[in-house]
Design an enzyme around this catalytic site. Structure first.
Site, PDB file in Angstrom:
ATOM      1  N   GLY A   1       1.506   3.174   3.295  1.00 58.11           N
ATOM      2  CA  GLY A   1       3.063   3.727   3.786  1.00 58.11           C
ATOM      3  C   GLY A   1       3.559   2.660   4.870  1.00 58.11           C
ATOM      4  O   GLY A   1       2.972   1.924   5.261  1.00 58.11           O
ATOM      5  N   THR A   2       4.794   2.807   4.618  1.00 56.88           N
ATOM      6  CA  THR A   2       5.701   1.901   5.553  1.00 56.88           C
ATOM      7  C   THR A   2       5.987   0.509   4.995  1.00 56.88           C
ATOM      8  O   THR A   2       5.261  -0.145   4.403  1.00 56.88           O
ATOM      9  CB  THR A   2       5.085   1.676   6.784  1.00 56.88           C
ATOM     10  N   THR A   3       7.108   0.048   5.134  1.00 57.58           N
ATOM     11  CA  THR A   3       7.397  -1.298   4.997  1.00 57.58           C
ATOM     12  C   THR A   3       8.288  -1.974   6.349  1.00 57.58           C
ATOM     13  O   THR A   3       9.341  -1.160   6.566  1.00 57.58           O
ATOM     14  CB  THR A   3       8.103  -1.846   3.672  1.00 57.58           C
TER      15      THR A   3
END
Length: 210
Positions: free
Chosen positions: A12-14
């Protein structure tokens, strides 16, 4: 790093950070996920530490928020005692110390620290074991392989903050297209001699189509 710990950090996440000639740009998506479950679609992963400093968060939310609280406290204390803002390098080293002191039971977080002080713009990546690297551009999270493609194609050493906003937004937008853990919108902040500014939706739309 074990596969289980690495998955907790990378899933998850960038987040993206770019050091420009006249400031630093921090950018991140807004999705918080737990496995294949979208836990929140309006997560603020860019945090203001002081008027001249901010960071992005990847990893465990509670651990990252704890670090943010500690850094805000020390930044405020420095202003009172020294009558001025804490240097960005000092904030990065403090973040490293927090991680290193907890290495036996590590904080599950990966931090991009950016800001503008008397030396100029500065950008650091601090990992969960306390390693500190000064960067010109960097991305973290599960969407980072996709985001790096855009960054490496478009980054220039003479980018202005206005130009870097577009590069950062396009990098995160590309990650949203290809990474299931990234999505639900993009936040972007600019930190320069005028302070910390989180862009409005209208300001972001003026840079790229969202």
């Amino acid at each position: 790093m074990s596969n289980n710990v690495e998955e907790k950090i990378l899933h998850g996440t960038t987040t993206v950070g770019i050091k420009a000639t006249d400031g630093v740009v921090l950018c991140a998506d807004m999705r918080a996920s737990a496995g294949y479950f979208i836990a929140n679609n309006n997560t603020m992963k860019i945090q203001r530490i002081d008027d001249h400093a901010g960071l992005t968060l990847a990893g465990g939310v509670a651990d990252a928020q704890n670090i943010v609280d500690v850094l805000r406290y020390h930044a405020s204390l420095h202003r009172i005692r020294k009558q001025g803002p804490i240097p960005i390098k000092s904030l990065a080293r403090l973040t490293s110390l927090i991680f290193h002191q907890n290495r036996g039971y590590p904080f599950m977080a990966d931090i991009l620290m950016g800001g503008f002080d008397a030396v100029g713009p500065a950008l650091y990546n601090i990992d969960m074991f306390g390693s500190v690297e000064e960067k010109s551009y960097v991305t973290t999270g599960s969407g980072s392989p996709v985001a790096y493609g855009t960054l490496e194609e478009e980054y220039r050493a003479d980018l202005t903050a206005d130009e870097a906003k577009g590069v950062a937004l396009r990098a995160v937008k590309a990650a949203i297209t290809r990474n299931i853990g990234t999505g639900d919108g993009i936040n972007v902040a600019v930190i320069n001699g005028n302070g910390f500014e989180l862009l409005t939706r209208e300001q972001k739309k003026a840079v790229i189509a969202l």
